[in-house]
Design a protein around this motif. Structure first.
Motif, PDB file in Angstrom:
ATOM      1  N   ASP A   1       0.812  -1.223   0.000  1.00  0.00           N
ATOM      2  CA  ASP A   1       0.000   0.000   0.000  1.00  0.00           C
ATOM      3  C   ASP A   1       0.849   1.279   0.000  1.00  0.00           C
ATOM      4  OD1 ASP A   1      -2.250  -1.533  -0.086  1.00  0.00           O
ATOM      5  OD2 ASP A   1      -3.193  -0.674   1.699  1.00  0.00           O
ATOM      6  N   TYR A   2       1.866   1.355   0.859  1.00  0.00           N
ATOM      7  CA  TYR A   2       2.676   2.578   0.992  1.00  0.00           C
ATOM      8  C   TYR A   2       3.990   2.469   0.229  1.00  0.00           C
ATOM      9  CZ  TYR A   2      -0.812   2.382   4.531  1.00  0.00           C
ATOM     10  OH  TYR A   2      -2.019   2.210   5.149  1.00  0.00           O
ATOM     11  N   PHE A   3       4.294   1.283  -0.234  1.00  0.00           N
ATOM     12  CA  PHE A   3       5.448   1.002  -1.089  1.00  0.00           C
ATOM     13  C   PHE A   3       5.225  -0.372  -1.700  1.00  0.00           C
ATOM     14  CE2 PHE A   3       6.308   0.525   3.454  1.00  0.00           C
ATOM     15  CZ  PHE A   3       6.514  -0.847   3.585  1.00  0.00           C
ATOM     16  N   ARG A   4       6.021  -0.689  -2.717  1.00  0.00           N
ATOM     17  CA  ARG A   4       5.949  -2.001  -3.346  1.00  0.00           C
ATOM     18  C   ARG A   4       7.288  -2.703  -3.132  1.00  0.00           C
ATOM     19  NH1 ARG A   4       2.941   1.523  -6.347  1.00  0.00           N
ATOM     20  NH2 ARG A   4       4.646   2.163  -7.714  1.00  0.00           N
ATOM     21  N   SER A   5       7.233  -3.980  -2.769  1.00  0.00           N
ATOM     22  CA  SER A   5       8.407  -4.636  -2.211  1.00  0.00           C
ATOM     23  C   SER A   5       8.706  -5.989  -2.833  1.00  0.00           C
ATOM     24  CB  SER A   5       8.210  -4.850  -0.702  1.00  0.00           C
ATOM     25  OG  SER A   5       8.026  -3.623  -0.038  1.00  0.00           O
ATOM     26  N   VAL A   6       9.994  -6.309  -2.826  1.00  0.00           N
ATOM     27  CA  VAL A   6      10.458  -7.674  -3.054  1.00  0.00           C
ATOM     28  C   VAL A   6      11.388  -8.035  -1.898  1.00  0.00           C
ATOM     29  CG1 VAL A   6      10.276  -7.529  -5.579  1.00  0.00           C
ATOM     30  CG2 VAL A   6      12.451  -6.954  -4.456  1.00  0.00           C
ATOM     31  N   TYR A   7      11.561  -9.337  -1.657  1.00  0.00           N
ATOM     32  CA  TYR A   7      12.331  -9.814  -0.507  1.00  0.00           C
ATOM     33  C   TYR A   7      13.314 -10.897  -0.940  1.00  0.00           C
ATOM     34  CZ  TYR A   7       8.406  -7.705   2.040  1.00  0.00           C
ATOM     35  OH  TYR A   7       7.448  -6.847   2.509  1.00  0.00           O
TER      36      TYR A   7
END
Length: 311
Positions: free
Chosen positions: A253-259
């Motif tokens: 929602d506030y950022f888009r992420s990969v891990y």
């Protein structure tokens, strides 16, 4: 894949706490950070996810927590983010020494800087680093900590690793850091021109027991990507140059992420600077209401009934 912005540095740090109320009181009242978002763990909506930071929730200022009331205590060791450090004006060292005297406070020096180490109520390892000349930088003033003494974002994080070379190679090749100093068994990496959240220290502790995740532990460390294109370029470099695969992109929602797990076993995240924390509530009301992702909004009543009541 080109991007118009080459922003680098730490985006946020996410840790595990126990009592939600105790965590909220310590970080907003004792440390004087702003609660910039009150939401839930997207993967465990029965638990809060608190985001603390500066007035705007800027990347490089955000410390977040999953408060799990009955979480077992973590164990320090190799393969973890061992300490999170904040920047304070050098002139505020005396103020914070008095304020944190009951929080296992110790004064030391690292890389020529004055450092106050302490613990939060769950045993989380934290530090304040005195930085000369930052008194004029903007700071959040919530009435608990005078603005002249307030925290100004992250200074650095320290990782305890069995070996540091492969992790250092990722910091320099993928995340825009460069090696700038060594002190004992610690190597300092820094992003040129990034004053907030621009330092990562890698501490080589070969032979230590591995860390055990729990209350007082850091869950993951997130690095900044300006946008989706910058993030995908980092993903490409990780695979092509370091043989590391990330998860698929997740919308937080506030950022888009990969891990991904870096070679020393710390969980790393790459998080976009966009869209930011004002995407679902006005900037002057950040943290005021419980915000839920769209896929959980239909369960709001049940979620609110499950979450601990906050004073």
């Amino acid at each position: 894949m080109a991007t118009s912005n080459t922003t680098h540095g730490i985006h946020h740090v996410t840790a595990i706490a126990g009592s939600a109320q105790r965590n909220l009181d310590f970080y907003t009242r004792i440390l004087g950070l702003r609660l910039v978002k009150k939401t839930v763990n997207f993967d465990d909506p029965g638990a809060y996810h608190f985001y603390y930071g500066d007035e705007a929730g800027s990347p490089g200022t955000i410390l977040t927590f999953f408060p799990w009331e009955h979480a077992a205590e973590g164990r320090a060791g190799a393969g973890e983010l061992q300490e999170t450090s904040f920047r304070i004006p050098q002139s505020a060292i005396g103020y914070w020494t008095a304020r944190l005297v009951n929080h296992r406070l110790e004064r030391t020096s690292r890389f020529g800087e004055t450092v106050l180490t302490f613990r939060d109520p769950d045993g989380q390892r934290l530090a304040l680093v005195g930085v000369p000349g930052i008194e004029a930088e903007p700071a959040w003033n919530n009435g608990e900590v005078p603005v002249e003494n307030a925290i100004r974002g992250f200074h650095s994080v320290s990782l305890m690793l069995d070996k540091t070379e492969a992790t250092g190679a990722i910091l320099t090749d993928v995340f825009g850091f460069r090696e700038v100093a060594k002190e004992g068994n610690t190597t300092r990496y820094q992003v040129e021109g990034t004053s907030i959240g621009g330092i990562v220290d890698l501490q080589a502790v070969g032979g230590f027991l591995p860390a055990r995740l729990g209350r007082g532990s850091v869950h993951h460390l997130a690095f900044r990507a300006a946008d989706d294109a910058a993030e995908m370029e980092m993903v490409r470099k990780l695979a092509a140059n370091h043989g590391l695969r990330t998860t698929e992109q997740k919308n937080r929602d506030y950022f888009r992420s990969v891990y991904f797990r870096e070679p020393g076993h710390v969980l790393f995240e790459i998080a976009t600077d966009i869209p930011g924390f004002a995407v679902d509530e006005p900037a002057d009301q950040l943290g005021a209401a419980l915000k839920l992702p769209a896929f959980l909004e239909g369960h709001r009543q049940q979620i609110e009934a499950t979450l601990p009541v906050l004073a």
